[in-house]
Design a protein around this motif. Structure first.
Motif, PDB file in Angstrom:
ATOM      1  N   UNK A 180       0.827  -1.197   0.000  1.00 25.86           N
ATOM      2  CA  UNK A 180       0.000   0.000   0.000  1.00 25.86           C
ATOM      3  C   UNK A 180       0.866   1.253   0.000  1.00 25.86           C
ATOM      4  N   UNK A 181       1.916   1.253   0.825  1.00 24.58           N
ATOM      5  CA  UNK A 181       2.737   2.444   0.975  1.00 24.58           C
ATOM      6  C   UNK A 181       3.598   2.708  -0.246  1.00 24.58           C
ATOM      7  N   UNK A 182       3.976   1.669  -0.975  1.00 31.99           N
ATOM      8  CA  UNK A 182       4.886   1.845  -2.097  1.00 31.99           C
ATOM      9  C   UNK A 182       4.201   2.430  -3.304  1.00 31.99           C
ATOM     10  N   UNK A 183       2.974   2.051  -3.552  1.00 30.89           N
ATOM     11  CA  UNK A 183       2.299   2.508  -4.758  1.00 30.89           C
ATOM     12  C   UNK A 183       1.600   3.833  -4.573  1.00 30.89           C
ATOM     13  N   UNK A 184       1.244   4.452  -5.692  1.00 32.66           N
ATOM     14  CA  UNK A 184       0.513   5.718  -5.662  1.00 32.66           C
ATOM     15  C   UNK A 184      -0.952   5.528  -6.045  1.00 32.66           C
ATOM     16  N   UNK A 185      -1.364   4.281  -6.326  1.00 37.02           N
ATOM     17  CA  UNK A 185      -2.733   4.026  -6.756  1.00 37.02           C
ATOM     18  C   UNK A 185      -3.685   4.040  -5.559  1.00 37.02           C
ATOM     19  N   UNK A 186      -4.926   4.412  -5.817  1.00 39.45           N
ATOM     20  CA  UNK A 186      -5.957   4.352  -4.792  1.00 39.45           C
ATOM     21  C   UNK A 186      -6.526   2.939  -4.778  1.00 39.45           C
ATOM     22  N   UNK A 187      -6.231   2.191  -3.725  1.00 40.66           N
ATOM     23  CA  UNK A 187      -6.668   0.789  -3.691  1.00 40.66           C
ATOM     24  C   UNK A 187      -7.886   0.595  -2.803  1.00 40.66           C
ATOM     25  N   UNK A 188      -8.490   1.719  -2.403  1.00 37.01           N
ATOM     26  CA  UNK A 188      -9.703   1.599  -1.613  1.00 37.01           C
ATOM     27  C   UNK A 188      -9.427   1.697  -0.128  1.00 37.01           C
ATOM     28  N   UNK A 189     -10.468   1.640   0.683  1.00 40.49           N
ATOM     29  CA  UNK A 189     -10.313   1.791   2.135  1.00 40.49           C
ATOM     30  C   UNK A 189      -9.492   0.664   2.737  1.00 40.49           C
ATOM     31  N   UNK A 190      -8.688   1.013   3.746  1.00 39.55           N
ATOM     32  CA  UNK A 190      -7.884   0.018   4.431  1.00 39.55           C
ATOM     33  C   UNK A 190      -8.719  -0.688   5.488  1.00 39.55           C
ATOM     34  N   UNK A 191      -8.401  -1.930   5.768  1.00 39.53           N
ATOM     35  CA  UNK A 191      -9.137  -2.660   6.807  1.00 39.53           C
ATOM     36  C   UNK A 191      -8.913  -2.045   8.176  1.00 39.53           C
ATOM     37  N   UNK A 192      -9.856  -2.260   9.064  1.00 41.90           N
ATOM     38  CA  UNK A 192      -9.757  -1.719  10.418  1.00 41.90           C
ATOM     39  C   UNK A 192      -8.475  -2.186  11.082  1.00 41.90           C
ATOM     40  N   UNK A 193      -7.821  -1.262  11.762  1.00 42.12           N
ATOM     41  CA  UNK A 193      -6.593  -1.603  12.470  1.00 42.12           C
ATOM     42  C   UNK A 193      -5.356  -1.549  11.611  1.00 42.12           C
ATOM     43  N   UNK A 194      -5.512  -1.261  10.318  1.00 38.90           N
ATOM     44  CA  UNK A 194      -4.352  -1.204   9.419  1.00 38.90           C
ATOM     45  C   UNK A 194      -3.557   0.069   9.700  1.00 38.90           C
ATOM     46  N   UNK A 195      -2.218   0.014   9.702  1.00 39.02           N
ATOM     47  CA  UNK A 195      -1.418   1.234   9.920  1.00 39.02           C
ATOM     48  C   UNK A 195      -1.738   2.279   8.860  1.00 39.02           C
ATOM     49  N   UNK A 196      -1.721   3.569   9.207  1.00 36.04           N
ATOM     50  CA  UNK A 196      -2.014   4.622   8.230  1.00 36.04           C
ATOM     51  C   UNK A 196      -0.986   4.635   7.109  1.00 36.04           C
ATOM     52  N   UNK A 197      -1.452   4.947   5.904  1.00 38.16           N
ATOM     53  CA  UNK A 197      -0.558   5.018   4.755  1.00 38.16           C
ATOM     54  C   UNK A 197       0.247   6.305   4.815  1.00 38.16           C
ATOM     55  N   UNK A 198       1.557   6.193   4.662  1.00 37.76           N
ATOM     56  CA  UNK A 198       2.421   7.367   4.684  1.00 37.76           C
ATOM     57  C   UNK A 198       2.409   8.054   3.323  1.00 37.76           C
ATOM     58  N   UNK A 199       2.440   9.388   3.346  1.00 37.81           N
ATOM     59  CA  UNK A 199       2.493  10.153   2.112  1.00 37.81           C
ATOM     60  C   UNK A 199       3.871   9.995   1.485  1.00 37.81           C
ATOM     61  N   UNK A 200       3.958   9.577   0.225  1.00 41.00           N
ATOM     62  CA  UNK A 200       5.278   9.462  -0.424  1.00 41.00           C
ATOM     63  C   UNK A 200       5.994  10.808  -0.434  1.00 41.00           C
TER      64      UNK A 200
END
Length: 354
Positions: free
Chosen positions: A8-28
């Motif tokens: 999730x963090x490596x790509x720039x694509x919108x892959x939809x909502x993250x599952x509950x409890x998933x770490x927040x995606x860092x801004x590249x």
């Protein structure tokens, strides 16, 4: 195959909502890497030997066949030159920080640029050296560790040469060859005719001359030389230097007798770009010129070639030949004008990225 946090963090694509409890995606983030030539870690024989070996083993710098060059390098140059070079470095060494001025200034440029880019929170600034430490590879790693997926590499050489700009790019891509998930790369082009750069040079000349109690009869724009054969093979460096001098001359309102181009720092027996700085300084003194100034437009920061070779050695040659007043105009370094040049070019190359 399920996506991991890294996916999730490596790509720039919108892959939809993250599952509950998933770490927040860092801004590249976007990294800015300032690169200069290099510096030894100390003035003693061992660090000088390591630095000179790396520098003089670069096929971009010495284009002789390895079969011909290596016996000379290891049999003669590296047995004598480290001691001599170390003694020269001692005369300009930053004792307070135990490092060369080039390292001091390059670090300061990176720190000030970071402050100037405070309006771009996703930009990270770092710095490295083509030879010696900190290496380009270590700078790449530091930027990637901070989340940089794109890097703008800024070779701090105003005029392009295969011996400087090109070899810095070579080294960057050597480092990237070892990285599987490598970042996207941009490199800042040579800026020998950039208006901001010419303006900064003119300001530095005027500001320095205003502090003197004499008027230089001649000002030398002294650039680091390259072998004439490299120019004949297509290296654009000579043309870039001449254009910088012409633009600076026009900006200052001087003629071609007041501001002249010379080349310094030749090495070996082959012919280098002429006229040579040391020979020109000697000639001017013998012709009765009493006051001269030297500026180094090809160097973004003061270093061994400007502080020891020009401010020291060239001044001695001039005085010994009968000259009276000699002054060295400092490089742009981390001055306000110098930083304005770096900031202007970096912001232009960041377009679309930050």
């Amino acid at each position: 195959m399920s996506l991991t946090t890294d996916d999730v963090q490596t790509g720039n694509r919108n892959i939809g909502p993250l599952p509950a409890g998933h770490p927040p995606v860092k801004q590249p983030k976007v990294g800015i890497m300032l690169v200069n030539l290099g510096t030894p870690d100390g003035t003693d024989f061992a660090p000088m030997w390591r630095y000179l070996r790396e520098f003089l083993s670069d096929p971009r710098v010495i284009e002789l066949s390895r079969v011909v060059w290596y016996p000379i390098l290891y049999g003669l140059v590296l047995t004598t030159r480290p001691k001599k070079s170390g003694a020269n470095y001692k005369t300009i060494w930053n004792e307070a920080k135990n490092e060369s001025p080039l390292r001091t200034y390059t670090r300061a440029q990176a720190e000030k640029l970071s402050q100037m880019l405070a309006d771009k929170p996703n930009v990270v600034v770092d710095w490295g050296m083509r030879y010696g430490t900190p290496s380009i590879a270590s700078s790449v790693q530091r930027l990637m560790d901070q989340g940089c997926e794109r890097i703008v590499m800024f070779p701090l050489y105003p005029q392009f040469s295969a011996t400087t700009t090109a070899t810095a790019s070579d080294q960057l891509f050597r480092a990237l060859m070892k990285i599987r998930a490598m970042p996207a790369i941009r490199t800042v082009p040579a800026y020998y005719d950039e208006p901001a750069y010419i303006e900064a040079l003119a300001n530095s000349v005027n500001s320095h001359l205003a502090t003197l109690d004499f008027e230089p009869e001649v000002v030398l724009a002294s650039y680091h030389g390259i072998p004439k054969a490299y120019f004949e093979k297509g290296d654009p460096y000579h043309c870039h230097c001449l254009k910088t001098t012409r633009l600076l001359r026009e900006r200052l309102g001087w003629d071609d007798k007041k501001l002249i181009t010379t080349f310094q720092s030749r090495f070996g027996a082959q012919e280098w770009l002429q006229p040579y700085t040391d020979k020109t300084v000697e000639k001017l003194a013998k012709e009765g010129v009493k006051s001269i100034a030297v500026i180094n437009p090809g160097f973004s920061a003061d270093c061994i070639e400007t502080l020891e070779e020009i401010a020291g050695e060239a001044a001695e040659i001039f005085h010994h030949g009968g000259g009276k007043n000699f002054t060295h105009i400092p490089c742009l370094n981390d001055s306000d004008d110098g930083m304005a040049v770096i900031d202007t070019l970096v912001r232009r190359e960041l377009a679309g990225w930050a």
